[in-house]
Write an enzyme that holds these catalytic residues in place. Structure first.
Site, PDB file in Angstrom:
ATOM      1  N   GLU A  99       0.821  -1.222   0.000  1.00  0.00           N
ATOM      2  CA  GLU A  99       0.000   0.000   0.000  1.00  0.00           C
ATOM      3  C   GLU A  99       0.845   1.258   0.000  1.00  0.00           C
ATOM      4  O   GLU A  99       0.509   2.238  -0.672  1.00  0.00           O
ATOM      5  CB  GLU A  99      -0.915   0.017   1.235  1.00  0.00           C
ATOM      6  CG  GLU A  99      -2.007  -1.032   1.202  1.00  0.00           C
ATOM      7  CD  GLU A  99      -2.789  -1.086   2.518  1.00  0.00           C
ATOM      8  OE1 GLU A  99      -2.556  -0.237   3.395  1.00  0.00           O
ATOM      9  OE2 GLU A  99      -3.615  -1.994   2.646  1.00  0.00           O
ATOM     10  N   VAL A 100       1.906   1.256   0.783  1.00  0.00           N
ATOM     11  CA  VAL A 100       2.714   2.470   0.924  1.00  0.00           C
ATOM     12  C   VAL A 100       4.013   2.283   0.134  1.00  0.00           C
ATOM     13  O   VAL A 100       4.775   1.342   0.408  1.00  0.00           O
ATOM     14  CB  VAL A 100       3.019   2.758   2.410  1.00  0.00           C
ATOM     15  CG1 VAL A 100       3.883   4.014   2.542  1.00  0.00           C
ATOM     16  CG2 VAL A 100       1.729   2.899   3.212  1.00  0.00           C
ATOM     17  N   HIS A 104       8.981  -0.897   3.715  1.00  0.00           N
ATOM     18  CA  HIS A 104       8.734  -1.110   5.131  1.00  0.00           C
ATOM     19  C   HIS A 104       8.643  -2.602   5.371  1.00  0.00           C
ATOM     20  O   HIS A 104       8.057  -3.336   4.574  1.00  0.00           O
ATOM     21  CB  HIS A 104       7.452  -0.412   5.604  1.00  0.00           C
ATOM     22  CG  HIS A 104       6.265  -0.677   4.755  1.00  0.00           C
ATOM     23  ND1 HIS A 104       6.091  -0.120   3.500  1.00  0.00           N
ATOM     24  CD2 HIS A 104       5.175  -1.475   4.953  1.00  0.00           C
ATOM     25  CE1 HIS A 104       4.961  -0.546   2.985  1.00  0.00           C
ATOM     26  NE2 HIS A 104       4.384  -1.380   3.839  1.00  0.00           N
TER      27      HIS A 104
HETATM   28  P1  AMP Z   1       1.557  -2.468   3.279  1.00  0.00           P
HETATM   29  O1  AMP Z   1       0.245  -3.048   2.880  1.00  0.00           O
HETATM   30  O2  AMP Z   1       2.623  -3.536   3.489  1.00  0.00           O
HETATM   31  O3  AMP Z   1       2.016  -1.360   2.356  1.00  0.00           O
HETATM   32  O4  AMP Z   1       1.355  -1.862   4.722  1.00  0.00           O
HETATM   33  C1  AMP Z   1       1.174  -0.512   4.987  1.00  0.00           C
HETATM   34  C2  AMP Z   1       0.967  -0.385   6.481  1.00  0.00           C
HETATM   35  O5  AMP Z   1       1.140   0.967   6.849  1.00  0.00           O
HETATM   36  C3  AMP Z   1      -0.412  -0.811   6.964  1.00  0.00           C
HETATM   37  O6  AMP Z   1      -0.278  -1.869   7.916  1.00  0.00           O
HETATM   38  C4  AMP Z   1      -0.979   0.475   7.602  1.00  0.00           C
HETATM   39  O7  AMP Z   1      -1.758   0.213   8.744  1.00  0.00           O
HETATM   40  C5  AMP Z   1       0.294   1.228   7.936  1.00  0.00           C
HETATM   41  N1  AMP Z   1       0.162   2.675   8.039  1.00  0.00           N
HETATM   42  C6  AMP Z   1      -0.416   3.524   7.146  1.00  0.00           C
HETATM   43  N2  AMP Z   1      -0.320   4.790   7.578  1.00  0.00           N
HETATM   44  C7  AMP Z   1       0.341   4.756   8.759  1.00  0.00           C
HETATM   45  C8  AMP Z   1       0.757   5.749   9.709  1.00  0.00           C
HETATM   46  N3  AMP Z   1       0.505   7.054   9.520  1.00  0.00           N
HETATM   47  N4  AMP Z   1       1.423   5.347  10.817  1.00  0.00           N
HETATM   48  C9  AMP Z   1       1.664   4.032  11.030  1.00  0.00           C
HETATM   49  N5  AMP Z   1       1.311   3.044  10.175  1.00  0.00           N
HETATM   50  C10 AMP Z   1       0.653   3.411   9.064  1.00  0.00           C
END
Ligand code: AMP
Length: 120
Positions: A99-100, A104
């Site tokens: 997602e991000v 990470h």
């Molecule tokens: P992924 O699907 O591996 O990209 O995971 C993205 C993660 O980022 C998800 O588990 C979200 O809950 C987490 N996330 C998104 N925004 C934030 C934030 N502002 N602070 C902490 N975690 C976040």
């Protein structure tokens, strides 16, 4: 893929939005996931602008890679996860539902984490 400087983790690194920090060094930041999926759910990220694990593995310096791997173990220990066990997960790209777009690694611990993947 070009790095998108507006992604949420880039904004955390610039101090534009807060995070619940658990670890920081010259190359790495770790903070609690905002929607935790286990009693311990920490996100470990490099401070450099890397879209994904694939991008990081190709372009990061040895110092960054060493710091990142060491930080993962350090966070697991400081979260008290060594005895019970822990899991790392890095979603890379569309099929993994990343997602991000800033590398990470999720670190999960604190309960039986179940099977590695759902069978759908
Ligand atoms: P992924 O699907 O591996 O990209 O995971 C993205 C993660 O980022 C998800 O588990 C979200 O809950 C987490 N996330 C998104 N925004 C934030 C934030 N502002 N602070 C902490 N975690 C976040």
């Amino acid at each position: 893929m070009t790095y998108d400087r507006s992604n949420v983790f880039a904004r955390i690194l610039r101090g534009e939005i807060p995070c619940d920090k658990v670890y920081e060094d010259e190359h790495v930041l770790a903070f609690r996931d905002i929607r935790p999926q286990a009693p311990t759910h920490v996100l470990v990220i490099p401070k450099g602008s890397y879209v994904s694990f694939e991008d990081f593995s190709e372009k990061a310096s040895e110092a960054e890679i060493i710091a990142f791997v060491r930080a993962l173990g350090q966070v697991a220990r400081s979260e008290g996860a060594s005895e019970g066990g822990w899991r790392l997960l890095a979603n890379n790209g569309a099929d993994a539902r990343q997602e991000v777009p800033h590398l990470h690694v999720h670190l999960f611990a604190g309960r039986d984490l179940g099977p590695m993947l759902s069978r759908l």
